[in-house]
Design an enzyme around this catalytic site. Sequence first.
Site, mmCIF file in Angstrom:
data_model
loop_
_atom_site.group_PDB
_atom_site.id
_atom_site.type_symbol
_atom_site.label_atom_id
_atom_site.label_comp_id
_atom_site.label_asym_id
_atom_site.label_seq_id
_atom_site.Cartn_x
_atom_site.Cartn_y
_atom_site.Cartn_z
ATOM 1 N N GLY A 54 0.863 -1.375 0.178
ATOM 2 C CA GLY A 54 -0.030 0.056 -0.163
ATOM 3 C C GLY A 54 0.852 1.370 0.173
ATOM 4 O O GLY A 54 0.175 2.206 -0.125
ATOM 5 N N HIS A 55 2.217 1.101 -0.078
ATOM 6 C CA HIS A 55 3.023 2.290 0.156
ATOM 7 C C HIS A 55 4.308 2.078 -0.844
ATOM 8 O O HIS A 55 5.212 2.023 -0.305
ATOM 9 C CB HIS A 55 3.363 2.634 1.792
ATOM 10 C CG HIS A 55 4.124 3.759 1.802
ATOM 11 N ND1 HIS A 55 5.409 4.180 1.835
ATOM 12 C CD2 HIS A 55 3.336 4.891 2.414
ATOM 13 C CE1 HIS A 55 5.458 5.460 2.174
ATOM 14 N NE2 HIS A 55 4.393 5.806 2.698
ATOM 15 N N PHE A 56 4.166 2.378 -1.919
ATOM 16 C CA PHE A 56 2.832 2.805 -2.863
ATOM 17 C C PHE A 56 3.084 1.672 -4.056
ATOM 18 O O PHE A 56 4.211 1.533 -4.494
ATOM 19 C CB PHE A 56 2.878 4.316 -3.304
ATOM 20 C CG PHE A 56 3.049 5.246 -2.390
ATOM 21 C CD1 PHE A 56 1.716 5.697 -1.861
ATOM 22 C CD2 PHE A 56 4.073 5.681 -1.794
ATOM 23 C CE1 PHE A 56 1.706 6.454 -0.886
ATOM 24 C CE2 PHE A 56 4.026 6.884 -1.101
ATOM 25 C CZ PHE A 56 2.746 7.202 -0.602
#
EC number: 4.2.1.59
Length: 154
Positions: A54-56
Amino acid sequence: MKQPALGEIVSKDILDLLPHRYPFLLVDRVLEFAPLDHIKAVKGVTLNEPFFQGHFPAYPVMPGVLILEALAQTGGILVVKSIPQQMQDKIFLFTGIEKVRFRQSVFPGDLLHLEVKYLKHKLNLWKIQGVAKVGGKKVAEGLLTAAVVDREDG
């Protein structure tokens, strides 16, 4: 298999020193240690780290707060190894940060060098200086404070 050098702290030893476990253990090996002075450790950053989902996803960058956490964990090892007799049934908890600066991004494939210097302690409060580097270049730095408190298993 190569045996660790005398005094070298490897991953299985780190598991005995820190309460952290996957996916939150952010120190792979300690390269150098001097009680109540300094410690140098490394974290190999891989694309398999769960935070990269999720990052990224299109531009994987290690979150700055996790670089600070890696420095705090390294500082925890410094304290636990420096005063082992006083750490029975105790835990080292990160309590604050000051003067934090992020200088460069950390990406999968980087070897994150974690350098922590002991500054002072009074009673159960500790202050350390942390610097994280990749390829000899500073990526993050800051003053970290922590407390040694009773472990409450339950």
